[in-house]
Design a protein around this motif. Structure first.
Motif: not given
Length: 471
Positions: A390-394, A445-448, A452-455
């Motif tokens: 969810s946080l990655r989607a935001v 942007k999603l690849k980046d 970075r394992n953002f989320g």
């Protein structure tokens, strides 16, 4: 007896009758109240002092705060309630910046069409803004009947009824037609408004696996004999996933099990079929074989409100007994006229439907080639890009906004955690360049963010708990 004496005698008699009627009403009310009090006083336990719950202590509020704190910890801006400074279609303006926009229901680009605006202005000059009353008493306007006749003709059925809200349409219709002795079976991904209508009706609720006619048959075979009425609800184009209900398979079950079928056309009207007539045209089905057609006026028809279309008897029942119709103000005349004008264009310019189909097909093709997960989408009006976290989607939504593209995330609890996505609404007005640019930027942007394992996995849980404790 003189004429004056006769009048006085009649007046006294009327006054006496009124007093007697009031006495009867008071006595009935007092008797009922005495009985109620007597019942309530039987075996009354001693009063319990209870502490009033604060809204701040509600688990729903705590969930909102948890999401807010998690976003703050990662430096994520809230993507919701972005204020548009113009009519939003294929492009929009937010904070003074012109953006490519994939967050509008204006599927055929009719919201700013000259014919729609002219009809709206003419209607306002004659009728003002509001219907000012329920249609049943003083809110009826000529355009109401005209719109309902046009919708019925569009579907090839006997009648239609319009409501002031698309959400209310499902709530009012389902709760009116179904009751505690009835059964509603619905696709597991059905819209929240249908769930609210089922809950209000008191009917038993069962769901079947998404778009799985075999599972629907299993449910019907198991419980069909125990209920007075059975209603099955599906969507033409599913709003979260962009796939299409398997209507032919469901129609075969309808012939065997004898249920009412309700099809929600909110994202299908103006989208499916060569002329945009919806699911029945897409599959070549006789629309009269579906009992209840439901749809909204806020998408293809660039207005607001909703409708039910079907038999004359269905419309008569809803107009007489559906609380959301009887006790609600009539649809604003200007919105009614705008919807009629949009139907004029839809019927007169089928090339808009063809353009939308081309754009949807292109977006889906490019997204899949770029390695984006588009889930179940068939590439019509809705194409999701599944992100998972969810946080990655935001953050993906925010990154796209910075790059000049407006597309909104759908996150938990609207979808299960792990199924968060960006939802792209395609219109006939998007250009090929806009679509190509958007898909390429989304993939980049999603690849980046993924690399970075953002989320959620990057959140410091202990820090977050400390922050929540200080709220």
């Amino acid at each position: 007896m003189s004429e004056n004496e006769e009048r006085n005698s009649a007046a006294k008699m009327n006054s006496s009758l009124k007093e007697n009627l009031l006495d009867q009403m008071r006595n009935a009310h007092q008797s009922s109240e005495r009985n109620r009090m007597a019942r309530s006083e039987r075996d009354v336990p001693p009063p319990v002092r209870r502490k009033q719950t604060r809204f701040e202590d509600l688990p729903e509020y705590k969930q909102v705060q948890t999401q807010k704190v998690a976003s703050e910890q990662l430096g994520i801006d809230n993507p919701f309630y972005r204020a548009h400074q113009t009519a939003a279609g294929a492009t929009t303006v937010i904070d003074g910046r012109k953006l490519i926009n994939f967050a509008s229901y204006d599927y055929l680009g009719l919201n700013r069409h000259a014919h729609v605006l002219a009809q709206a202005r003419d209607t306002i000059s004659t009728f003002g803004i509001s219907a000012s009353a329920s249609r049943l008493v003083a809110g009826e306007r000529p355009a109401h009947a005209e719109l309902e006749e046009r919708i019925a003709a569009f579907y090839g059925v006997e009648a239609a009824v319009c409501f002031v809200s698309g959400y209310l349409t499902n709530v009012a219709a389902i709760s009116c037609l179904m009751g505690p002795k009835d059964l509603v079976v619905h696709d597991e991904f059905i819209h929240n408004s249908a769930l609210a209508g089922i809950k209000l009706s008191g009917a038993t609720r069962r769901l079947f696996k998404h778009n799985d006619a075999n599972d629907l048959e299993h449910v019907l075979r198991t419980v069909a004999g125990d209920y007075r009425r059975i209603l099955v609800i599906v969507e033409g184009v599913y709003s979260m996933d962009g796939d299409i209900a398997n209507l032919p398979a469901i129609m075969k079950l309808k012939a065997e099990y004898g249920f009412w079928l309700m099809v929600d056309e909110a994202h299908s009207l103006g989208i499916l079929g060569k002329r945009g007539k919806g699911t029945f045209e897409h599959f070549g089905i006789d629309p009269r074989q579906v009992d209840i057609w439901m749809g909204t006026l806020s998408k293809t028809t660039s207005s607001c409100g909703g409708y039910i279309a079907g038999s004359g008897a269905l419309a008569a029942v809803l107009k007489a007994t559906a609380g959301g119709f009887v006790y609600s103000v009539g649809l604003a005349p200007v919105l009614t006229a705008s919807a009629i004008a949009s139907l004029d264009i839809l019927e007169g310019e089928p090339e808009r439907v063809a353009a939308l189909r081309r754009n949807g097909t292109l977006f889906l093709k490019l997204a899949q080639e770029a390695g984006l997960d588009t889930g179940l989408s068939a590439g019509f009006s809705v194409v999701p890009v599944l992100v998972g976290d969810s946080l990655r989607a935001v953050q993906l939504s925010n990154d796209l906004l910075a790059a000049g593209i407006n597309a909104l995330p759908i996150i938990h609890p609207a979808v299960p955690e792990g199924m968060a996505r960006l939802r792209f609404f395609i219109t006939s007005e998007h250009t090929e360049e806009q679509i190509r640019q958007t898909v390429a930027m989304t993939a980049e942007k999603l690849k980046d963010l993924t690399e970075r394992n953002f989320g959620l996995a990057s959140i410091d849980v202990q820090q977050m708990m400390k922050m929540l404790a200080t709220r």
